[in-house]
Design a protein around this motif. Structure first.
Motif: not given
Length: 402
Positions: A90-96, A147, A238
């Motif tokens: 899942k693309v998140t603000a933490g890994n994008c 993103d 992960r």
């Protein structure tokens, strides 16, 4: 040196609109080539095509995205969506910012074709449709939708584009530019492309039959294929599913002719040798080669000669097959589609067949796994791509074991 693994795959193709369907076709030798009912084939040598059927536009697209996407964009989005899901990502603000994409694409030729036709007919011709003709458009669309703020690049090395994209993506991870990369290729059919290849005399009059003595050309197809690459360390951290390991790749140029390969496959020889050298792999460790295998007289002869040159006596022990009689030649997507097939083959320990094979050719005297898939225990496999202009790419993958 970082080890790179494949943790997700996604595909739309003439013989399956997801990886499960695609693998089933590879195992069963189920072709997606059909009678060409989509284009006027009057005057064309080939009356067949590898067309994607039953395709559904991916969920979650905004109305604006739907309005501005070409068929090429939709194929890329669908393959990316499946690849991310199968990688459990899942693309998140933490890994994008650590996730990027490299995509091989020739652009949406059909959109340009439609625009020009409408202009000539003085109908509604929307200039924004020309944006899709940019080979960079599909990768940009995927990055914007999901993103992805890491490295983004577009590759155009003709029919080796998708394979080259995978090699470049691995480099981005090895050099620390990204943690995770999406990589692959995408292509959709158009009348311009069909008529162009027909004018070149590259199309076959009957069945596409690579490595067969009576081969006489290609059948065109379309597809989108994307792989998720990441470092082994990151994948283990992960708890990601691991499908196969990326080992190395080789690149070369024939610098010979705009359409014809070098007669002895000298460029392909260098690409394979480079991949083996960089991967520290001996020729005897390769068990299977997913060949470019277009079904043209020159390509199959020169590729066979190149394999003989590189592998010597071990060439007799190799399985060398091509999936183009199942998918058609998918051009910019071909290298990615065939890399994905190679990864599935390693994971499932089987070799897909070369369909429509009937008559042996002494110039192509390799075990091309005729007509039926074969179970095969293997650790290493190679996927080769050759392209107009003499752009050669050779990828090596490994069966992953804990």
């Amino acid at each position: 040196m970082k080890r790179i693994v494949i943790t997700g795959v996604g595909i739309v193709s003439p013989c399956g609109n997801n990886a499960e369907q695609f693998e089933a076709s590879l195992r069963l030798g189920r072709s997606g080539i059909k009678v060409n009912e989509w284009y006027d084939t009057e005057g064309f040598v080939s009356k067949e095509i590898g067309k994607i059927v039953g395709f559904e536009i991916p969920n979650g697209l905004s109305e604006r995205e739907r309005r501005h996407c070409s068929q090429v964009d939709f194929y890329a989005l669908s393959a990316a969506q499946e690849a991310l899901a199968s990688a459990e990502l899942k693309v998140t603000a933490g890994n994008c910012t650590t996730m990027g994409i490299v995509l091989g694409s020739g652009g949406a030729v059909a959109d340009t074709e439609t625009y020009v036709r409408n202009m000539l007919l003085k109908q509604n011709a929307n200039p924004s449709k020309l944006l899709a003709s940019n080979p960079d458009k599909a990768g940009n669309t995927v990055a914007a939708h999901f993103d992805l703020h890491g490295p983004r690049s577009s590759i155009m090395t003709a029919c080796s584009s998708g394979a080259t994209a995978i090699g470049y993506a691995a480099d981005f991870i090895k050099e620390g530019y990204a943690e995770i990369m999406l990589a692959g290729g995408v292509e959709s059919t158009s009348y311009v492309t069909l008529s162009g290849f027909n004018a070149l005399g590259a199309m076959c009059a009957g069945k596409n039959r690579p490595f067969d003595r009576n081969r006489d050309g290609i059948v065109l197809g379309e597809a989108g294929a994307i792989l998720v690459l990441e470092s082994l360390e990151h994948a283990l951290r992960r708890g990601a599913p691991i499908i196969a390991e990326f080992v190395a790749y080789g690149l070369s140029s024939d610098a010979h002719h705009i359409t014809a390969p070098h007669p002895e496959g000298e460029g392909m020889v260098r690409a394979m040798q480079q991949a083996l050298k960089l991967g520290k792999i001996g020729v005897e460790q390769i068990c299977y080669i997913n060949a470019h295998g277009t079904g043209t007289l020159l390509n199959d002869k020169s590729e066979s000669a190149a394999i003989r040159n590189v592998f010597g006596a071990h060439a007799d022990a190799l399985c060398v097959s091509t999936i183009k009689p199942m998918t058609g030649h998918t051009l910019s997507a071909a290298g990615a589609v065939e890399a994905l097939a190679t990864v599935l083959s390693l994971n499932g320990q089987f070799v897909p067949p070369t369909l429509n094979y009937q008559t042996p050719d002494p110039d192509c005297n390799l075990d091309c796994v005729p007509n039926f898939a074969r179970n095969l225990e293997m650790d290493y496999a190679m996927s080769n791509s050759l392209a107009f202009g003499g752009n050669n790419t050779s990828l090596i993958f490994k069966h992953y074991q804990d």
